[in-house]
Design a protein around this motif. Structure first.
Motif, PDB file in Angstrom:
ATOM      1  N   LEU A  43      90.924  33.046  59.993  1.00  0.00           N
ATOM      2  CA  LEU A  43      90.159  31.806  60.126  1.00  0.00           C
ATOM      3  C   LEU A  43      90.495  30.871  58.966  1.00  0.00           C
ATOM      4  O   LEU A  43      90.740  29.675  59.172  1.00  0.00           O
ATOM      5  CB  LEU A  43      88.652  32.118  60.161  1.00  0.00           C
ATOM      6  CG  LEU A  43      87.741  30.895  60.235  1.00  0.00           C
ATOM      7  CD1 LEU A  43      87.978  30.105  61.523  1.00  0.00           C
ATOM      8  CD2 LEU A  43      86.268  31.301  60.132  1.00  0.00           C
ATOM      9  N   ALA A  44      90.547  31.435  57.743  1.00  0.00           N
ATOM     10  CA  ALA A  44      90.906  30.621  56.568  1.00  0.00           C
ATOM     11  C   ALA A  44      92.279  29.978  56.792  1.00  0.00           C
ATOM     12  O   ALA A  44      92.464  28.771  56.564  1.00  0.00           O
ATOM     13  CB  ALA A  44      90.916  31.482  55.311  1.00  0.00           C
ATOM     14  N   GLY A  45      93.240  30.785  57.254  1.00  0.00           N
ATOM     15  CA  GLY A  45      94.606  30.285  57.477  1.00  0.00           C
ATOM     16  C   GLY A  45      94.639  29.164  58.505  1.00  0.00           C
ATOM     17  O   GLY A  45      95.270  28.124  58.299  1.00  0.00           O
ATOM     18  N   CYS A  46      93.938  29.374  59.616  1.00  0.00           N
ATOM     19  CA  CYS A  46      93.933  28.356  60.678  1.00  0.00           C
ATOM     20  C   CYS A  46      93.274  27.072  60.187  1.00  0.00           C
ATOM     21  O   CYS A  46      93.731  25.966  60.486  1.00  0.00           O
ATOM     22  CB  CYS A  46      93.194  28.878  61.914  1.00  0.00           C
ATOM     23  SG  CYS A  46      94.095  30.178  62.759  1.00  0.00           S
ATOM     24  N   MET A  47      92.186  27.223  59.402  1.00  0.00           N
ATOM     25  CA  MET A  47      91.505  26.033  58.893  1.00  0.00           C
ATOM     26  C   MET A  47      92.402  25.273  57.912  1.00  0.00           C
ATOM     27  O   MET A  47      92.430  24.037  57.910  1.00  0.00           O
ATOM     28  CB  MET A  47      90.183  26.422  58.215  1.00  0.00           C
ATOM     29  CG  MET A  47      89.118  26.854  59.217  1.00  0.00           C
ATOM     30  SD  MET A  47      87.656  27.586  58.439  1.00  0.00           S
ATOM     31  CE  MET A  47      86.958  26.164  57.634  1.00  0.00           C
ATOM     32  N   MET A  48      93.150  26.019  57.096  1.00  0.00           N
ATOM     33  CA  MET A  48      94.073  25.363  56.149  1.00  0.00           C
ATOM     34  C   MET A  48      95.159  24.612  56.896  1.00  0.00           C
ATOM     35  O   MET A  48      95.497  23.471  56.551  1.00  0.00           O
ATOM     36  CB  MET A  48      94.708  26.402  55.216  1.00  0.00           C
ATOM     37  CG  MET A  48      93.778  26.896  54.137  1.00  0.00           C
ATOM     38  SD  MET A  48      94.643  27.892  52.906  1.00  0.00           S
ATOM     39  CE  MET A  48      94.596  29.481  53.649  1.00  0.00           C
ATOM     40  N   ILE A  49      95.711  25.254  57.926  1.00  0.00           N
ATOM     41  CA  ILE A  49      96.791  24.622  58.699  1.00  0.00           C
ATOM     42  C   ILE A  49      96.278  23.350  59.364  1.00  0.00           C
ATOM     43  O   ILE A  49      96.923  22.300  59.337  1.00  0.00           O
ATOM     44  CB  ILE A  49      97.358  25.618  59.753  1.00  0.00           C
ATOM     45  CG1 ILE A  49      98.126  26.730  59.036  1.00  0.00           C
ATOM     46  CG2 ILE A  49      98.238  24.894  60.771  1.00  0.00           C
ATOM     47  CD1 ILE A  49      98.656  27.820  59.947  1.00  0.00           C
ATOM     48  N   ARG A  50      95.089  23.435  59.909  1.00  0.00           N
ATOM     49  CA  ARG A  50      94.522  22.276  60.586  1.00  0.00           C
ATOM     50  C   ARG A  50      94.302  21.118  59.608  1.00  0.00           C
ATOM     51  O   ARG A  50      94.661  19.974  59.864  1.00  0.00           O
ATOM     52  CB  ARG A  50      93.189  22.693  61.224  1.00  0.00           C
ATOM     53  CG  ARG A  50      92.754  21.733  62.260  1.00  0.00           C
ATOM     54  CD  ARG A  50      91.478  22.096  62.910  1.00  0.00           C
ATOM     55  NE  ARG A  50      90.884  20.845  63.347  1.00  0.00           N
ATOM     56  CZ  ARG A  50      89.725  20.729  63.932  1.00  0.00           C
ATOM     57  NH1 ARG A  50      89.014  21.801  64.173  1.00  0.00           N
ATOM     58  NH2 ARG A  50      89.281  19.561  64.286  1.00  0.00           N
ATOM     59  N   LYS A  51      93.752  21.479  58.438  1.00  0.00           N
ATOM     60  CA  LYS A  51      93.467  20.440  57.452  1.00  0.00           C
ATOM     61  C   LYS A  51      94.765  19.842  56.902  1.00  0.00           C
ATOM     62  O   LYS A  51      94.842  18.637  56.620  1.00  0.00           O
ATOM     63  CB  LYS A  51      92.618  21.032  56.318  1.00  0.00           C
ATOM     64  CG  LYS A  51      91.985  19.966  55.456  1.00  0.00           C
ATOM     65  CD  LYS A  51      90.789  20.457  54.666  1.00  0.00           C
ATOM     66  CE  LYS A  51      90.216  19.275  53.888  1.00  0.00           C
ATOM     67  NZ  LYS A  51      89.253  19.672  52.873  1.00  0.00           N
ATOM     68  N   TYR A  52      95.776  20.676  56.762  1.00  0.00           N
ATOM     69  CA  TYR A  52      97.091  20.210  56.295  1.00  0.00           C
ATOM     70  C   TYR A  52      97.618  19.098  57.207  1.00  0.00           C
ATOM     71  O   TYR A  52      98.043  18.037  56.746  1.00  0.00           O
ATOM     72  CB  TYR A  52      98.054  21.406  56.280  1.00  0.00           C
ATOM     73  CG  TYR A  52      99.503  21.058  56.059  1.00  0.00           C
ATOM     74  CD1 TYR A  52     100.005  20.863  54.771  1.00  0.00           C
ATOM     75  CD2 TYR A  52     100.393  20.947  57.140  1.00  0.00           C
ATOM     76  CE1 TYR A  52     101.342  20.545  54.564  1.00  0.00           C
ATOM     77  CE2 TYR A  52     101.725  20.637  56.939  1.00  0.00           C
ATOM     78  CZ  TYR A  52     102.195  20.437  55.655  1.00  0.00           C
ATOM     79  OH  TYR A  52     103.517  20.129  55.456  1.00  0.00           O
TER      80      TYR A  52
END
Ligand SMILES: *Cc1c(COP(=O)(O)O)cnc(C)c1O
Length: 484
Positions: free
Chosen positions: A142-151
């Motif tokens: 979830l952390a990874g997906c949220m980072m990718i999305r925010k990126y």
């Protein structure tokens, strides 16, 4: 007498010995806790002698099956032996009696351990920054997906699709969805690898990234990773690695060198932290240059010889857990890594691969091998041939329990019919692997000669075949002796 002691502790009549004098509240407890919530009478606890309590728990623990009792070959779970030194270290009073609200200067040792663990995980993964915050593999996803999305958001482009191979763990598409994106499936080819043609067909300007498990849940190393990386980065999408299978790569391959932008690690799998039954786990995320400003906070930094909790990461996705992650799991993983050393970590991966391939050789003739590609630390068999005798792999799994063995993972990955997914880990001896292979051989013989025996298995466990449907639909977890 114990009742009395607990009662006094509750009321604050006895000072908690573990707190340094300065941190004991000035006011006696009765004033901190409103009068109406205080006990008037000691609690009614059962009066039992110590020997009775010890015998009760020993009896329960010996009825249960656990990794201290025997092999636990659950595929994708890395149920390796948990060295007892991990437990000793995590219980040191200086670690175990900390309070999460203590000021930083009073927890320098704990922060130093976290900092060093971050550094070690950077080295092991080949990434540039780590956050230890996530509390499980799925939480790291979830952390990874949220980072990718925010990126992508920050680059001023809206991207809502994550590509996920059809062999992936169910948590992958779930994490994508919770992060507010859409999971699109990419097919696997006949070798169990990502089907490049299908991948190309699914690339478009909405793709935020791809989530790959490497080696895959089939235990197979994705050998076209360089081509995939080129395609994904070619459209400015990012590469996520599900690192649950890192046990196969330790000291051999670094995900950062393969072009991944983010990986979650399952400390409770790869680094021998006890797990099962839902936690507590630990799923740190390690990232490439692209994502280092997005990590969940806090991250531990070293400043002039002191350790501090840094919450000022420019584009952080924020906090994901109340405090700092599951600290006791971090202590165990750190202990394990230091015990092994760089050479030892590589040996762990090599032995895990050797054990899986040895066991595959000993069992491949018994059932079907769906993918011929040589596996790494785990492999998948198919129980399809047993359907001729109306035996399912669930029956095989249940029968294994009668041999005093834990069953492998069944019916996963979903792309293999009647899947039996076996991960022996590096901590099992040749004798143990032989015993497992021998049991499987006998069970396959039984399937032909006496299938009813398998269908009604297990026969020798404290609890026999359970009604799984009922267990799901009418779950009852009350403590009730009459249920025995
Ligand atoms: C275990 C596992 C996960 C999820 O990790 P948890 O710590 O159980 O949340 C994700 N992907 C794969 C491949 C796994 O094996």
């Amino acid at each position: 007498m114990y009742d009395r002691l607990i009662f006094e502790l509750d009321r604050g009549d006895i000072k908690n010995n573990y707190l340094p004098a300065s941190s004991v509240p000035e006011k006696p407890l009765p004033q901190l806790v409103p009068e109406k919530f205080l006990r008037r009478q000691p609690p009614k606890l059962p009066e039992v002698a110590e020997n009775e309590v010890v015998r009760h728990f020993i009896a329960l623990s010996s009825r249960n099956y656990h990794v201290d009792k025997g092999m636990y070959p659950l595929g994708s779970c890395s149920m390796k032996y948990n060295p007892k030194i991990n437990e000793d270290v995590s219980r040191l009073p200086g670690f175990a009696h900390l309070h999460p609200l203590q000021p930083e200067p009073t927890v320098q040792g704990a922060l130093k351990l976290m900092f060093r663990l971050q550094e070690l995980l950077k080295e092991i993964t080949g990434m540039v920054a780590v956050s230890l915050v996530p509390a499980a593999g799925a939480h790291g996803e979830l952390a990874g997906c949220m980072m990718i999305r925010k990126y992508h958001d920050l680059q001023g482009r809206r991207r809502g699709t994550m590509l996920v191979p059809d062999s992936a763990h169910g948590t992958n598409p779930a994490s994508v969805t919770i992060a507010g994106m859409r999971a699109v499936t990419v097919r696997s080819d006949a070798d169990g690898l990502v089907d490049l043609e299908d991948l190309k067909a699914k690339l478009n300007e909405d793709v935020a990234g791809i989530m790959l498990t490497n080696p895959s849940t089939l235990g197979i190393f994705e050998r076209r990773i360089a081509q995939i990386e080129k395609l994904i980065h070619g459209i400015d999408a990012l590469m996520y690695m599900d690192g649950a299978n890192l046990n196969a790569l330790l000291g051999i391959v670094r995900p950062g060198d393969l072009g991944f932008d983010v990986i979650h690690l399952n400390l409770h799998k790869t680094f021998s932290v006890p797990h099962g039954g839902g936690g507590p786990g630990s799923g740190p995320v390690a990232v490439s240059e692209r994502l280092k400003d997005f990590l969940p906070i806090p991250v531990v930094r070293e400043r002039e010889g002191r350790y501090v909790l840094d919450t000022s990461i420019p584009h952080t996705i924020g906090r994901m857990i109340t405090f700092y992650g599951n600290f006791a799991a971090l202590v165990r993983a750190y202990t394990y890594i230091l015990m092994a050393g760089a050479e030892g970590l590589r040996q762990i991966a090599e032995n895990a691969i050797i054990n899986a391939n040895y066991l595959l050789k000993k069992t491949e003739h018994l059932l079907e091998v769906p993918f011929k590609t040589r596996p790494m630390h785990e492999f998948v068999l198919s129980g399809e041939p047993l359907r001729d005798y109306e035996v399912r792999v669930m029956d095989v799994a249940k029968r294994l329990l009668d041999f005093g063995l834990h069953a492998p993972t069944v019916y996963f990955p979903l792309i293999v019919k009647e899947a039996l997914m076996i991960e022996p880990t590096e901590t099992e001896s040749k004798e143990m692997l032989d015993q497992f292979a021998e049991a499987l051989k006998q069970i396959v013989r039984e399937a032909r000669e006496n299938p009813e025996l398998l269908r009604r298995a297990p026969h020798r466990t404290p609890v026999r075949r359970i009604d799984e449907l009922k267990a799901n639909k009418a779950l009852n977890v009350r403590f009730d002796q009459k249920q025995d």
